[in-house]
Design a protein around this motif. Structure first.
Motif, PDB file in Angstrom:
ATOM      1  N   LYS A 166    -112.463 -10.586  60.315  1.00 19.36           N
ATOM      2  CA  LYS A 166    -112.582 -10.378  58.869  1.00 19.36           C
ATOM      3  C   LYS A 166    -111.516 -11.134  58.084  1.00 19.36           C
ATOM      4  CE  LYS A 166    -109.948  -6.051  58.923  1.00 19.36           C
ATOM      5  NZ  LYS A 166    -109.983  -4.606  58.608  1.00 19.36           N
ATOM      6  N   ASP A 167    -110.282 -11.191  58.631  1.00 18.80           N
ATOM      7  CA  ASP A 167    -109.212 -11.899  57.928  1.00 18.80           C
ATOM      8  C   ASP A 167    -109.248 -13.400  58.191  1.00 18.80           C
ATOM      9  OD1 ASP A 167    -108.252  -9.492  56.940  1.00 18.80           O
ATOM     10  OD2 ASP A 167    -107.015  -9.134  58.701  1.00 18.80           O
ATOM     11  N   LEU A 168    -110.073 -13.805  59.164  1.00 17.20           N
ATOM     12  CA  LEU A 168    -110.128 -15.215  59.549  1.00 17.20           C
ATOM     13  C   LEU A 168    -111.425 -15.890  59.127  1.00 17.20           C
ATOM     14  CD1 LEU A 168    -108.788 -14.821  63.189  1.00 17.20           C
ATOM     15  CD2 LEU A 168    -107.588 -15.931  61.322  1.00 17.20           C
ATOM     16  N   LYS A 169    -112.392 -15.102  58.678  1.00 18.55           N
ATOM     17  CA  LYS A 169    -113.720 -15.634  58.413  1.00 18.55           C
ATOM     18  C   LYS A 169    -113.677 -16.777  57.404  1.00 18.55           C
ATOM     19  CE  LYS A 169    -118.448 -14.028  57.697  1.00 18.55           C
ATOM     20  NZ  LYS A 169    -119.302 -12.847  57.440  1.00 18.55           N
ATOM     21  N   THR A 170    -112.995 -16.559  56.289  1.00 17.08           N
ATOM     22  CA  THR A 170    -112.911 -17.600  55.261  1.00 17.08           C
ATOM     23  C   THR A 170    -112.185 -18.825  55.797  1.00 17.08           C
ATOM     24  OG1 THR A 170    -112.867 -15.914  53.527  1.00 17.08           O
ATOM     25  CG2 THR A 170    -112.132 -18.113  52.923  1.00 17.08           C
ATOM     26  N   SER A 171    -111.124 -18.582  56.547  1.00 15.18           N
ATOM     27  CA  SER A 171    -110.337 -19.685  57.103  1.00 15.18           C
ATOM     28  C   SER A 171    -111.174 -20.532  58.052  1.00 15.18           C
ATOM     29  CB  SER A 171    -109.116 -19.127  57.833  1.00 15.18           C
ATOM     30  OG  SER A 171    -108.323 -20.174  58.330  1.00 15.18           O
ATOM     31  N   LEU A 172    -111.920 -19.891  58.939  1.00 13.28           N
ATOM     32  CA  LEU A 172    -112.738 -20.620  59.915  1.00 13.28           C
ATOM     33  C   LEU A 172    -113.889 -21.361  59.227  1.00 13.28           C
ATOM     34  CD1 LEU A 172    -112.870 -17.984  62.801  1.00 13.28           C
ATOM     35  CD2 LEU A 172    -111.490 -20.058  62.683  1.00 13.28           C
ATOM     36  N   LEU A 173    -114.506 -20.707  58.235  1.00 11.59           N
ATOM     37  CA  LEU A 173    -115.583 -21.369  57.488  1.00 11.59           C
ATOM     38  C   LEU A 173    -115.061 -22.603  56.757  1.00 11.59           C
ATOM     39  CD1 LEU A 173    -117.548 -18.334  55.983  1.00 11.59           C
ATOM     40  CD2 LEU A 173    -118.386 -19.959  57.678  1.00 11.59           C
ATOM     41  N   PHE A 174    -113.869 -22.471  56.188  1.00 12.01           N
ATOM     42  CA  PHE A 174    -113.265 -23.587  55.474  1.00 12.01           C
ATOM     43  C   PHE A 174    -112.978 -24.759  56.418  1.00 12.01           C
ATOM     44  CE2 PHE A 174    -109.317 -25.728  54.141  1.00 12.01           C
ATOM     45  CZ  PHE A 174    -109.776 -26.305  52.967  1.00 12.01           C
ATOM     46  N   LEU A 175    -112.455 -24.467  57.613  1.00 11.30           N
ATOM     47  CA  LEU A 175    -112.168 -25.522  58.578  1.00 11.30           C
ATOM     48  C   LEU A 175    -113.461 -26.177  59.075  1.00 11.30           C
ATOM     49  CD1 LEU A 175    -109.272 -23.941  60.674  1.00 11.30           C
ATOM     50  CD2 LEU A 175    -109.125 -25.807  59.014  1.00 11.30           C
ATOM     51  N   MET A 176    -114.507 -25.372  59.252  1.00 10.83           N
ATOM     52  CA  MET A 176    -115.803 -25.934  59.657  1.00 10.83           C
ATOM     53  C   MET A 176    -116.350 -26.861  58.574  1.00 10.83           C
ATOM     54  SD  MET A 176    -117.587 -22.595  61.433  1.00 10.83           S
ATOM     55  CE  MET A 176    -119.208 -23.348  61.409  1.00 10.83           C
ATOM     56  N   LEU A 177    -116.226 -26.444  57.318  1.00  9.29           N
ATOM     57  CA  LEU A 177    -116.693 -27.267  56.203  1.00  9.29           C
ATOM     58  C   LEU A 177    -115.886 -28.558  56.128  1.00  9.29           C
ATOM     59  CD1 LEU A 177    -118.591 -27.463  53.784  1.00  9.29           C
ATOM     60  CD2 LEU A 177    -116.888 -26.257  52.413  1.00  9.29           C
ATOM     61  N   SER A 178    -114.588 -28.472  56.372  1.00 13.59           N
ATOM     62  CA  SER A 178    -113.744 -29.670  56.360  1.00 13.59           C
ATOM     63  C   SER A 178    -114.159 -30.637  57.460  1.00 13.59           C
ATOM     64  CB  SER A 178    -112.277 -29.267  56.547  1.00 13.59           C
ATOM     65  OG  SER A 178    -111.858 -28.401  55.526  1.00 13.59           O
ATOM     66  N   ALA A 179    -114.494 -30.090  58.629  1.00 15.66           N
ATOM     67  CA  ALA A 179    -114.949 -30.937  59.735  1.00 15.66           C
ATOM     68  C   ALA A 179    -116.261 -31.632  59.377  1.00 15.66           C
ATOM     69  CB  ALA A 179    -115.116 -30.091  60.993  1.00 15.66           C
ATOM     70  N   VAL A 180    -117.139 -30.910  58.674  1.00 18.54           N
ATOM     71  CA  VAL A 180    -118.401 -31.515  58.222  1.00 18.54           C
ATOM     72  C   VAL A 180    -118.117 -32.662  57.249  1.00 18.54           C
ATOM     73  CG1 VAL A 180    -120.509 -31.100  56.885  1.00 18.54           C
ATOM     74  CG2 VAL A 180    -119.780 -29.444  58.604  1.00 18.54           C
ATOM     75  N   ALA A 231    -101.576 -19.761  59.200  1.00 19.38           N
ATOM     76  CA  ALA A 231    -101.478 -20.682  58.063  1.00 19.38           C
ATOM     77  C   ALA A 231    -101.019 -22.056  58.533  1.00 19.38           C
ATOM     78  CB  ALA A 231    -100.514 -20.127  57.020  1.00 19.38           C
ATOM     79  N   GLY A 232    -100.094 -22.095  59.499  1.00 19.47           N
ATOM     80  CA  GLY A 232     -99.631 -23.364  60.039  1.00 19.47           C
ATOM     81  C   GLY A 232    -100.723 -24.091  60.800  1.00 19.47           C
ATOM     82  N   PHE A 233    -101.509 -23.347  61.567  1.00 17.68           N
ATOM     83  CA  PHE A 233    -102.631 -23.925  62.318  1.00 17.68           C
ATOM     84  C   PHE A 233    -103.654 -24.534  61.363  1.00 17.68           C
ATOM     85  CE2 PHE A 233    -106.993 -23.129  63.882  1.00 17.68           C
ATOM     86  CZ  PHE A 233    -106.987 -23.931  65.016  1.00 17.68           C
ATOM     87  N   ARG A 234    -103.988 -23.780  60.332  1.00 20.65           N
ATOM     88  CA  ARG A 234    -104.968 -24.238  59.340  1.00 20.65           C
ATOM     89  C   ARG A 234    -104.468 -25.485  58.624  1.00 20.65           C
ATOM     90  NH1 ARG A 234    -105.551 -19.446  56.883  1.00 20.65           N
ATOM     91  NH2 ARG A 234    -103.874 -19.864  55.432  1.00 20.65           N
ATOM     92  N   THR A 235    -103.202 -25.485  58.233  1.00 18.65           N
ATOM     93  CA  THR A 235    -102.629 -26.623  57.513  1.00 18.65           C
ATOM     94  C   THR A 235    -102.569 -27.858  58.392  1.00 18.65           C
ATOM     95  OG1 THR A 235    -101.290 -25.074  56.210  1.00 18.65           O
ATOM     96  CG2 THR A 235    -100.641 -27.386  56.171  1.00 18.65           C
ATOM     97  N   ALA A 236    -102.119 -27.698  59.634  1.00 17.31           N
ATOM     98  CA  ALA A 236    -101.999 -28.839  60.552  1.00 17.31           C
ATOM     99  C   ALA A 236    -103.355 -29.459  60.840  1.00 17.31           C
ATOM    100  CB  ALA A 236    -101.336 -28.383  61.852  1.00 17.31           C
ATOM    101  N   LEU A 237    -104.371 -28.601  61.040  1.00 17.55           N
ATOM    102  CA  LEU A 237    -105.707 -29.113  61.352  1.00 17.55           C
ATOM    103  C   LEU A 237    -106.298 -29.868  60.166  1.00 17.55           C
ATOM    104  CD1 LEU A 237    -107.374 -28.983  63.914  1.00 17.55           C
ATOM    105  CD2 LEU A 237    -108.607 -27.032  62.983  1.00 17.55           C
ATOM    106  N   LEU A 238    -106.138 -29.317  58.971  1.00 17.40           N
ATOM    107  CA  LEU A 238    -106.679 -29.989  57.791  1.00 17.40           C
ATOM    108  C   LEU A 238    -105.898 -31.265  57.484  1.00 17.40           C
ATOM    109  CD1 LEU A 238    -108.871 -29.731  55.660  1.00 17.40           C
ATOM    110  CD2 LEU A 238    -107.217 -28.625  54.169  1.00 17.40           C
ATOM    111  N   LEU A 239    -104.606 -31.277  57.771  1.00 22.13           N
ATOM    112  CA  LEU A 239    -103.815 -32.494  57.582  1.00 22.13           C
ATOM    113  C   LEU A 239    -104.331 -33.608  58.484  1.00 22.13           C
ATOM    114  CD1 LEU A 239    -101.386 -33.883  56.267  1.00 22.13           C
ATOM    115  CD2 LEU A 239     -99.958 -32.982  58.120  1.00 22.13           C
ATOM    116  N   ALA A 240    -104.664 -33.251  59.730  1.00 21.02           N
ATOM    117  CA  ALA A 240    -105.233 -34.243  60.653  1.00 21.02           C
ATOM    118  C   ALA A 240    -106.577 -34.748  60.129  1.00 21.02           C
ATOM    119  CB  ALA A 240    -105.396 -33.630  62.039  1.00 21.02           C
ATOM    120  N   PHE A 241    -107.411 -33.823  59.628  1.00 15.57           N
ATOM    121  CA  PHE A 241    -108.699 -34.213  59.046  1.00 15.57           C
ATOM    122  C   PHE A 241    -108.498 -35.174  57.875  1.00 15.57           C
ATOM    123  CE2 PHE A 241    -111.007 -30.031  60.358  1.00 15.57           C
ATOM    124  CZ  PHE A 241    -111.093 -30.512  61.654  1.00 15.57           C
ATOM    125  N   SER A 242    -107.527 -34.859  57.027  1.00 19.48           N
ATOM    126  CA  SER A 242    -107.296 -35.665  55.825  1.00 19.48           C
ATOM    127  C   SER A 242    -106.794 -37.062  56.169  1.00 19.48           C
ATOM    128  CB  SER A 242    -106.278 -34.959  54.912  1.00 19.48           C
ATOM    129  OG  SER A 242    -106.759 -33.706  54.510  1.00 19.48           O
TER     130      SER A 242
END
Length: 685
Positions: free
Chosen positions: A150-164, A556-567
């Motif tokens: 429940k606390d990760l759902k938005t985070s995981l959806l956001f990372l999936m969308l970023s990967a798309v 938060a660090g995991f999410r930021t690092a992954l999106l930084l790599a995507f960017s």
């Protein structure tokens, strides 16, 4: 245990308890984990029936739980190694004691809505039967999967969308490359068609090229993902459910190849069809690239989409980086430096009476304080940034408020706790060694509780009444201390009630030791002192307070690092694509540029011509990107922390401007080369 029920119990698998195990009069039994079995029993197949001494009580081993099952339920069991049945002595509880969560498996054909309806009926019947304790209380059925994430759902959806987004950017780039290749080879294509090559064969050949590019990219991505697996797991820690099960097996490989093929076909079909329409006679008559459309071409549109999907990623990663920095700068309300913390659990069989717990508490504090290098020692039942938390309902004597409306964090501490954690005493006094079990009942409250429930009043001397699991306890408020964050740095300050340890000695508590010495040396010395008091005890959950805080924002660090790599990947793809489109544009306009130079055009004029083209594409892409970013930022609202008006200014104004300037700088080299075109050579070519 020599009962018939053991016949069906598993040496290794998914053993379970039976109804007889839950009776108070029966022998105590446990199930151990596979890792525990291997470590302490050397994988002995005859473990069933063997005895274990836990908290100075004898237990019989009835099964070994397979590690495969434990891994699948890791977020529920985490590091558990031993399980015992829930045996409750109901004579010690009343109907206001609520501390259990229930896991249930629905029968076949029963939906969650049906289960909820039945729970509502049961809750209503109990409320009618026991109105004083159960009026207004209900049970809620939730899917376990949703409850866990429940606390990760938005985070995981956001990372999936970023990967798309990254996939789309790469796909637009491939499609652009194929279009450029088709334009470059259109004469060859037209000649092949004139010599009898069918459109079907031509499209098949071009699609094959697209598929090969996509599959190669997919294989490269699979390789990079495999190599970065350990890094991803380390970044995520235990904040992402089942992250330790992450494997790049044949299923992921097949999915990668399948997705690559689909992408190659979808984004390669259009360039192939466009190229197949090239006519040799038309090409000879027009004397120019027939695939080049006037105004904004397909290549230009693809570049616009690349820019439009890259900018939202840049804005998102900027937000997450700012948020991550804000989290790290947030004041937890105490000073975590130089503090080692660990949990001590006293077995109920030995320390059931309060006076024994208090005696142990006094002795362990004295011995710990005597260790060289120890500055101060604190005791608390539920430590901040630990998974433990106790909340109690409360009201104030003489105030018209109900228990249900007021909820506070309940903390049992020693007098030195506030000094050790450097939590300031704002009003009144702290606890002292004179506040014992036999002295008047007292409490200290946090600043938030005082401001929220006693605004514009002096809380010192007022009585707070705690609903201690159905028993009302009145305590005089003697002080107000600073607020602290309990769950994480992102959480709000909690309304907290502190009581002295001697007045409510708990079996389980944390020790926090502020010391000037090395923490590992300190721990070793503490263990020696602890074993002198009770050789059967051992500290658990050993961590520095700094480590606990760092763990709280690992997600938060995991999410930021992954999106930084995507960017970074998206920027690279977009800029190389823009460079290629610009280079091809200059190649197409080579004759025109040569004529302009021959007629007196300066280098500035040529640069202006090329830069104007890229400027228009970038502006259109940025406008699209801002629109997409607005939608994406709304999705991120629960993922960011401490965002201000200044952040929004940088996000929607400065970042697009920097991105625009970067685009223009990247194509400066091919634009500069365009100014060096020789008019005679270009006209002859």
């Amino acid at each position: 245990m020599q009962s018939e029920s053991n016949v069906s119990r598993s040496v290794l698998g998914t053993p379970s308890f039976i109804e007889e195990d839950e009776k108070l009069t029966n022998e105590k039994v446990v199930i151990v984990s596979e890792s525990f079995w291997k470590k302490y029993f050397a994988s002995d197949k005859n473990i069933i029936g063997k005895k274990l001494i836990l908290n100075q009580q004898s237990y019989t081993v009835i099964g070994v739980l397979s590690s495969k099952f434990q891994q699948k339920a890791y977020f529920l069991f985490k590091d558990a190694e031993i399980w015992e049945p829930l045996v409750l002595d109901t004579s010690k509880f009343n109907r206001e004691v609520r501390f259990l969560n229930v896991l249930a498996k629905l029968k076949k054909g029963i939906t969650l809505n049906k289960a909820q309806a039945e729970l509502d009926t049961i809750s209503s019947n109990i409320a009618v039967q026991y109105p004083e304790t159960n009026q207004g209380w209900k049970s809620r059925a939730l899917p376990l999967h949703e409850e866990i994430i429940k606390d990760l759902k938005t985070s995981l959806l956001f990372l999936m969308l970023s990967a798309v987004f990254v996939l789309l950017i790469a796909s637009f780039n491939i499609s652009n490359l194929l279009l450029v290749r088709a334009i470059t080879k259109q004469k060859e294509t037209a000649l092949r068609a004139a010599l009898g090559e069918t459109k079907k064969n031509l499209i098949t050949r071009l699609l094959t090229e697209s598929l090969l590019l996509a599959i190669f990219g997919g294989l490269l991505g699979f390789l990079l993902a495999t190599l970065s697996k350990e890094l991803l797991i380390d970044l995520a820690g235990d904040k992402i459910p089942r992250i330790y099960e992450l494997t790049f097996d044949y299923r992921i490989f097949v999915f990668t190849i399948f997705l690559s093929c689909i992408t190659g076909i979808l984004f390669g079909i259009f360039p192939a069809i466009r190229a197949s329409k090239t006519n040799l006679i038309t090409l000879i008559k027009e004397g120019e690239d027939v695939l080049v459309s006037k105004g904004i071409s397909i290549k230009d549109l693809l570049s616009i989409f690349q820019i439009g999907f890259t900018l939202p990623l840049l804005i998102s990663v900027f937000l997450l980086i700012v948020s991550f920095i804000n989290i790290q700068k947030t004041d937890p309300g105490f000073d975590p430096s130089q503090i080692l913390s660990f949990r001590v659990s006293l077995p109920n069989l030995v320390y059931e009476e309060n006076y024994k717990r208090e005696a142990f508490y006094t002795t362990v504090l004295e011995r710990t304080q005597s260790i060289p290098g120890v500055l101060s020692v604190g005791v608390i039942n539920d430590l901040p940034f630990s998974p433990w938390s106790t909340n109690l309902q409360f009201t104030f004597e003489g105030y018209q408020t109900t228990y249900n409306n007021n909820l506070a964090e309940y903390r049992v501490v020693n007098p030195e706790y506030f000094k050790t954690m450097k939590i300031p005493v704002l009003q009144g006094r702290s606890f002292t060694n004179l506040d014992t079990m036999n002295s008047p009942q007292i409490a200290i409250i946090s600043s938030k509780l005082a401001k929220q429930f006693l605004p514009n009043e002096n809380p010192i001397g007022k009585k707070i009444i705690l609903n201690f699991f159905g028993k009302q306890i009145s305590k005089e408020i003697i002080g107000v201390v600073g607020d602290i964050r309990h769950e994480s740095l992102q959480s709000e300050f909690g309304a907290t009630v502190y009581v002295p340890y001697p007045q409510q000695p708990t079996r389980n508590f944390f020790l926090v030791i502020r010391a000037s010495t090395d923490q590992y040396t300190l721990l070793s010395k503490f263990k020696k002192e602890l074993w002198l008091i009770d050789k059967n005890l051992s500290p658990t959950d050993i961590k520095s307070m700094n480590d606990r805080i760092v763990e709280s924002f690992k997600e938060a660090g995991f999410r930021t690092a992954l999106l930084l790599a995507f960017s970074i990947l998206s920027i690279f793809i977009t800029l190389t694509g823009l460079y290629g489109v610009t280079s091809h544009f200059i190649l197409q306009k080579k004759k025109e540029i040569g004529i302009r130079i021959a007629l007196g055009a300066t280098s500035v004029n040529i640069l202006e011509m090329v830069l104007t083209k890229v400027f228009i594409l970038s502006i259109l892409g940025i406008l699209l990107g801002i629109f997409v970013a607005i939608i994406l930022v709304k999705l991120m609202s629960t993922l960011v922390f401490g965002i201000t008006t200044t952040t929004n200014f940088y996000m929607f104004i400065i970042i697009p401007i920097i991105f625009l300037v970067t685009n223009l700088l990247v194509i400066m080299f091919p634009a500069w080369l365009a100014t060096k075109i020789d008019p005679i050579t270009s006209l002859r070519s």
